[in-house]
Design an enzyme around this catalytic site. Structure first.
Site, mmCIF file in Angstrom:
data_model
loop_
_atom_site.group_PDB
_atom_site.id
_atom_site.type_symbol
_atom_site.label_atom_id
_atom_site.label_comp_id
_atom_site.label_asym_id
_atom_site.label_seq_id
_atom_site.Cartn_x
_atom_site.Cartn_y
_atom_site.Cartn_z
ATOM 1 N N HIS A 1 0.822 85.701 -65.627
ATOM 2 C CA HIS A 1 0.363 85.947 -64.255
ATOM 3 C C HIS A 1 1.475 86.479 -63.243
ATOM 4 O O HIS A 1 2.673 86.137 -63.412
ATOM 5 C CB HIS A 1 -0.163 84.884 -63.575
ATOM 6 N N ASN B 1 0.870 89.887 -55.961
ATOM 7 C CA ASN B 1 0.055 88.631 -56.712
ATOM 8 C C ASN B 1 -1.503 89.020 -56.388
ATOM 9 O O ASN B 1 -1.824 89.033 -55.261
ATOM 10 C CB ASN B 1 0.524 87.214 -56.143
ATOM 11 N N CYS C 1 -5.698 81.773 -59.739
ATOM 12 C CA CYS C 1 -4.924 82.856 -60.537
ATOM 13 C C CYS C 1 -4.994 82.640 -62.092
ATOM 14 O O CYS C 1 -4.603 83.546 -62.766
ATOM 15 C CB CYS C 1 -3.270 82.926 -60.021
HETATM 16 N N1 ACO Z 1 10.814 86.377 -45.133
HETATM 17 C C1 ACO Z 1 11.759 85.462 -44.797
HETATM 18 N N2 ACO Z 1 12.047 84.416 -44.918
HETATM 19 C C2 ACO Z 1 11.198 83.547 -45.530
HETATM 20 C C3 ACO Z 1 9.869 84.238 -45.841
HETATM 21 C C4 ACO Z 1 9.736 85.610 -45.607
HETATM 22 N N3 ACO Z 1 8.477 86.098 -45.906
HETATM 23 N N4 ACO Z 1 9.180 83.044 -46.162
HETATM 24 C C5 ACO Z 1 9.850 82.055 -46.258
HETATM 25 N N5 ACO Z 1 11.024 82.371 -45.818
HETATM 26 C C6 ACO Z 1 12.213 81.386 -45.370
HETATM 27 C C7 ACO Z 1 11.694 79.862 -45.299
HETATM 28 O O1 ACO Z 1 11.362 79.764 -43.786
HETATM 29 C C8 ACO Z 1 13.087 78.974 -45.555
HETATM 30 O O2 ACO Z 1 13.887 79.126 -44.709
HETATM 31 P P1 ACO Z 1 14.778 77.650 -44.307
HETATM 32 O O3 ACO Z 1 15.586 77.588 -45.553
HETATM 33 O O4 ACO Z 1 15.453 77.993 -42.982
HETATM 34 O O5 ACO Z 1 13.840 76.679 -44.179
HETATM 35 C C9 ACO Z 1 13.535 79.940 -46.809
HETATM 36 O O6 ACO Z 1 13.087 81.422 -46.665
HETATM 37 C C10 ACO Z 1 13.348 79.537 -48.094
HETATM 38 O O7 ACO Z 1 11.847 79.213 -48.175
HETATM 39 P P2 ACO Z 1 11.370 78.694 -49.649
HETATM 40 O O8 ACO Z 1 9.842 78.613 -49.532
HETATM 41 O O9 ACO Z 1 12.170 77.747 -50.262
HETATM 42 O O10 ACO Z 1 11.610 80.367 -50.502
HETATM 43 P P3 ACO Z 1 11.200 80.334 -51.958
HETATM 44 O O11 ACO Z 1 12.625 80.902 -52.684
HETATM 45 O O12 ACO Z 1 10.721 79.078 -52.686
HETATM 46 O O13 ACO Z 1 10.454 81.861 -52.204
HETATM 47 C C11 ACO Z 1 7.896 81.891 -52.543
HETATM 48 C C12 ACO Z 1 8.832 81.237 -51.574
HETATM 49 C C13 ACO Z 1 8.073 83.286 -52.903
HETATM 50 C C14 ACO Z 1 6.750 81.644 -52.113
HETATM 51 C C15 ACO Z 1 8.094 81.260 -53.895
HETATM 52 O O14 ACO Z 1 8.226 79.675 -53.752
HETATM 53 C C16 ACO Z 1 6.858 81.414 -55.033
HETATM 54 O O15 ACO Z 1 7.013 82.387 -55.603
HETATM 55 N N6 ACO Z 1 6.162 80.318 -55.209
HETATM 56 C C17 ACO Z 1 5.200 80.281 -56.295
HETATM 57 C C18 ACO Z 1 3.938 81.166 -55.860
HETATM 58 C C19 ACO Z 1 2.828 80.935 -57.026
HETATM 59 O O16 ACO Z 1 3.235 80.947 -58.291
HETATM 60 N N7 ACO Z 1 1.632 80.453 -56.978
HETATM 61 C C20 ACO Z 1 0.601 80.200 -57.748
HETATM 62 C C21 ACO Z 1 -0.210 81.339 -58.121
HETATM 63 S S1 ACO Z 1 -0.970 81.908 -56.626
HETATM 64 C C22 ACO Z 1 -2.623 81.312 -56.620
HETATM 65 O O17 ACO Z 1 -2.833 80.863 -57.466
HETATM 66 C C23 ACO Z 1 -3.567 81.726 -55.449
#
Ligand code: ACO
Length: 333
Positions: free
Chosen positions: A254, A284, A113
């Site tokens: 980003h 994204n 990214c």
């Molecule tokens: N729908 C419903 N529930 C979900 C989903 C979904 N799509 N995905 C995960 N959950 C659940 C998980 O299983 C978890 O359940 P649990 O508490 O029972 O275990 C709960 O939701 C919370 O999961 P988290 O992973 O802690 O959720 P978070 O708030 O962190 O959001 C996300 C996840 C959106 C992926 C976030 O962490 C994020 O945006 N991360 C950074 C992404 C990023 O910046 N990447 C870098 C650039 S990308 C690149 O370089 C290619």
């Protein structure tokens, strides 16, 4: 002599994948996706569209807006994590072919990214050294090709698209790319990775069965590091250049997650009006996200000639970087 960003262009595929569509594919809800990411929909390229097609269409727009001919372009660089081919030919070579550009250097870079910030850094160095005059830089992604649509932790996040720009030279500092800082730390490589199909886990039946060809992400861990790194990047580049946040006309982070953007924006005191926000409609799009957001602002007349833009990116590798860029293109009309 300075390098200048002379134009911006973008292309988004027509097919829209909404959160409601995803509700039918994996265990998720529109409410969860909207609340946790800010994403409502994303674009998905059709089966006969490849990454270089998206990059080609964005490039046509950037070239036309820069007012140059394709034969004036003397280098093409593409940032992508979803190239047309895994090893060769490069997506940049395919874009060059489609544009009819011949006999110039064309190559891809892999910085996930952060790709577009890396591209600006490279193009700046080539132009300021006098080695090249008109460089086409392209962030293009068909990320849907490396996504497992049974994995709700990644499939809700990503979309396809492309953005492109022409980088040329100027003697006027008021239209220059002022600075770029960029870095990487492979110690975090495993947190955001496409483990299969390279030399480590070659294309073999067992690896494919284990779905190693798809992107995996430890989302929550990436999230925390992303917020911290994106904030520190901005502080570093502003301090280094003795520029205050009030002097920034447009902040283009980003587009990975609305909550990440919001955390960084509020920590740095950028107003909502000055912050690019396209995550809700495109998701994204990795290396394409910053140029796509810049193009959106441009076409909505929110970026004009001379505006000081601050770009800020973070991604797999980990890689990160920011850039201070004056917009040197003609105003949109
Ligand atoms: N729908 C419903 N529930 C979900 C989903 C979904 N799509 N995905 C995960 N959950 C659940 C998980 O299983 C978890 O359940 P649990 O508490 O029972 O275990 C709960 O939701 C919370 O999961 P988290 O992973 O802690 O959720 P978070 O708030 O962190 O959001 C996300 C996840 C959106 C992926 C976030 O962490 C994020 O945006 N991360 C950074 C992404 C990023 O910046 N990447 C870098 C650039 S990308 C690149 O370089 C290619």
């Amino acid at each position: 002599m300075y390098a200048a960003l002379r134009s911006i262009g973008s292309y988004v595929p027509k097919n829209i994948l909404t959160n409601y569509d995803l509700e039918k594919m994996v265990e998720t809800t529109n409410e969860w996706i909207t609340k946790r990411t800010g994403i409502k929909e994303r674009r998905i390229a059709s089966s006969d569209e490849v990454t270089s097609d998206l990059g080609y269409k964005a490039s046509l727009q950037a070239i036309q807006r820069a007012g140059i001919r394709v034969d004036e372009i003397d280098m093409v660089i593409c940032a992508t994590l979803s190239p047309d081919y895994l090893t060769m030919p490069s997506t940049a070579a395919m874009i060059s072919k489609k544009l009819g550009i011949k006999n110039v250097m064309a190559f891809d870079i892999s910085a996930a990214c952060t790709g577009f910030v890396y591209l600006i850094s490279l193009a700046k160095a080539f132009v300021e050294s006098g080695a090249k005059k008109n460089i086409l830089i392209v962030g293009a992604e068909k990320i849907s090709s490396i996504i497992d649509y049974e994995d709700r932790s990644t499939c809700i996040l990503f979309g396809d698209g492309a953005g492109a720009a022409i980088i040329d030279s100027t003697e006027d500092k008021n239209e220059a790319i002022l600075d770029v800082i960029a870095s990487a730390d492979g110690n975090y490589g495993d947190l955001l990775i496409t483990p299969g199909c390279g030399s480590k886990n070659p294309i073999r039946e067992d690896n494919v069965k284990d779905k190693l060809q798809y992107m995996k992400m430890a989302g929550n861990e990436v999230f925390k590091i992303a917020v911290k790194t994106l904030t520190n990047d901005v502080i570093e580049i502003l301090q280094k250049n003795n520029i205050s946040p009030e002097e920034i006309d447009i902040f283009i982070p980003h587009q990975a997650n609305f909550r990440i953007i919001e955390a960084v924006r509020s920590k740095l005191n950028f107003s909502v009006e000055k912050t690019a926000l396209t995550i809700s409609k495109y998701g994204n799009t990795s290396s394409a996200s910053i140029p796509m957001a810049m193009n959106d602002l441009y076409e909505n007349k929110k970026i004009k000639y001379g505006d000081l833009m601050l770009l800020d990116a973070f991604g797999g590798g980990f890689t990160w970087g920011s850039a201070l860029v004056r917009f040197a293109g003609k105003n949109f009309n």
